[in-house]
Design an enzyme around this catalytic site. Structure first.
Site, mmCIF file in Angstrom:
data_model
loop_
_atom_site.group_PDB
_atom_site.id
_atom_site.type_symbol
_atom_site.label_atom_id
_atom_site.label_comp_id
_atom_site.label_asym_id
_atom_site.label_seq_id
_atom_site.Cartn_x
_atom_site.Cartn_y
_atom_site.Cartn_z
ATOM 1 N N ASP A 191 15.896 3.030 -29.708
ATOM 2 C CA ASP A 191 16.061 1.829 -28.861
ATOM 3 C C ASP A 191 15.541 2.018 -27.430
ATOM 4 O O ASP A 191 15.127 3.112 -27.055
ATOM 5 C CB ASP A 191 17.541 1.422 -28.815
ATOM 6 C CG ASP A 191 18.370 2.385 -27.973
ATOM 7 O OD1 ASP A 191 18.166 3.609 -28.054
ATOM 8 O OD2 ASP A 191 19.219 1.898 -27.198
ATOM 9 N N GLU A 194 16.864 4.810 -25.484
ATOM 10 C CA GLU A 194 16.468 6.119 -26.023
ATOM 11 C C GLU A 194 17.632 6.903 -26.617
ATOM 12 O O GLU A 194 17.683 8.120 -26.502
ATOM 13 C CB GLU A 194 15.784 6.960 -24.922
ATOM 14 C CG GLU A 194 14.813 6.167 -24.082
ATOM 15 C CD GLU A 194 13.909 7.029 -23.218
ATOM 16 O OE1 GLU A 194 14.331 7.402 -22.117
ATOM 17 O OE2 GLU A 194 12.787 7.351 -23.670
#
Ligand code: NOJ
Length: 431
Positions: A191, A194
């Site tokens: 995402d 991270e």
């Protein structure tokens, strides 16, 4: 016109000039600081560093997502610039970015594709352990190309589009990213924060936009088969994105199909969703700013963050917002997560846009989804089925719109208070 009048009445009635004036005042500083992070000394041309900070934390890298979002702004500045010299300077920044991107797209890396999230300032991929791939990056780049192409075409420079962005060959910079997005959006990835592997609302919204706008670019350049493919994939994404609405909890879920990553992110309530709404809009509406599900999410976010940060209890104006309530990332490691400038701004932005959207429509319908949001604005007569309309009850309508703008201003006031004296904003504010 209706919108302008209402905004004027509302601004006077609710004393809103102050934030507007402040924003005008800090704008040149913000632009200057943004440009300072592009190709700073010691980096290869086209590098966008996340921050000049090199140790505590070390953010002196080129992240594809950050760089793409920065270039989105640079392209907008370029489009509006009237002074030929400044325009040329901005064009050089864009060319440098495109040249670097073209090289980076072809470099072997640990993601094995253009989903590699982070590069060193010498232009080569980061080879340490990291959350990879992150498939939002190439998508953001792709919609920036589409926007840039439209600008150049409108300026009569279609040749520049062919030369720099899209000539239909597999290795043209836009096509590489569009091919990647169109063939990988069904896969999970890491995402925007991270931390989690799965299907993410933010990533999917920017992927969808890149495909739909990339399809138009391909069509304008005569690559019709590719255009059909990108368009079909973009539309196919819509149904998948719809699944992120969680009617039971009353907000948009940030991640579906969690695969791995940090285990403590339980609620799925996340300001990344709001960034997805902002950066994912296309001419084919999906989770628009005025959508009741978006406003419901905005409301839940406020409720969640209101209580968890000390700075939200010190009597200052507005509520500072973080990434998600369970956040533990401090920039240095694990601890207690902090509010962020960019997430607080995102919610302000979505509210400004929603207010403008309602002004255009001249009508707000209260639904079961947006009810709590409007009640929180102290609209005492808000109830499902209630309609505030510019024609029938301009006062109620104007009040609702003005209170949304006021709420957005309150979020901006958080930054006004916490940014440093030189107009710098760190990633986070101490909670
Ligand atoms: C951490 C943020 O969560 C991520 O979105 C960003 O890309 C990096 N910092 C670099 O700014």
């Amino acid at each position: 016109m209706v919108g302008v009048i209402i905004t004027l009445i509302a601004s006077v009635a609710f004393g809103r000039e102050e934030i507007g004036t402040w924003v005008q005042h800090i704008r040149p500083t913000a632009v200057h600081k943004l440009l300072e992070n592009i190709s700073p000394e010691g980096t290869v041309a086209g590098t966008v560093v996340a921050s000049p900070s090199r140790n505590h934390p070390d953010y002196f890298y080129h992240w594809i997502r950050d760089a793409g979002l920065v270039m989105d702004v640079v392209v907008s500045l370029y489009e509006k610039e009237k002074d030929p010299q400044t325009k040329q300077r901005l064009e050089k920044v864009i060319f440098d970015f495109l040249d670097l991107t073209k090289r980076q797209q072809q470099m072997p890396n640990l993601s094995g594709g253009v989903g590699e999230p982070k590069f060193l300032v010498d232009g080569t991929p980061y080879m340490g352990p990291w959350g990879r791939p992150q498939d939002d990056g190439p998508a953001i780049r792709a919609f920036v190309y589409a926007k840039l192409a439209n600008i150049w075409i409108n300026e009569g420079k279609e040749w520049l589009v062919r030369e720099r962005l899209y000539d239909g060959t597999w290795y043209s910079v836009a096509k590489v990213d569009l091919e990647y997005v169109s063939h990988h959006w069904r896969n999970t990835c890491v995402d925007l924060w991270e931390e989690v592997r799965g299907h993410h609302f933010f990533t999917r919204m920017v992927q969808r936009r890149s495909l739909l706008e990339g399809a138009e670019l391909a069509r304008r350049m005569g690559d019709n088969a590719a255009a059909d493919w990108y368009e079909s994939q973009g539309h196919a994404m819509s149904a998948e994105i719809e699944r992120h609405w969680d009617s039971h909890r009353g907000y948009i879920q940030t991640t579906l199909k969690w695969v791995d990553g940090i285990p403590y992110k339980r609620s799925g309530l996340d300001t990344g969703v709001i960034l997805g709404v902002i950066h994912g809009q296309t001419k084919y509406p999906l989770f628009t700013e005025t959508d009741g599900r978006v406003l419901a999410t905005v409301h839940k976010i406020r409720e969640a963050f209101k209580n968890i940060y000390v700075i939200n209890h010190q009597g200052h104006r507005g509520v500072a917002l973080g990434r998600y309530p369970e956040d533990r990332y401090t920039g240095y490691g694990d601890g207690e997560g902090n509010p962020w400038f960019l997430t607080t701004h995102a919610v302000a932005e979505v509210l400004y846009r929603a207010a403008r959207g309602f002004e255009r429509m001249g009508r707000i319908e209260v639904t079961t989804e947006n009810l709590k949001f409007f009640q929180s604005l102290n609209m005492k007569d808000a109830w499902p089925g209630k309609i505030y309309s510019y024609d029938k009850n301009p006062h109620g309508f104007g009040t609702a719109v003005a209170r949304m703008q006021q709420l957005a201003d309150d979020y901006m006031a958080v930054s006004q208070f916490h940014m440093d004296d030189h107009g710098s904003m760190a990633e986070q504010m101490n909670r």
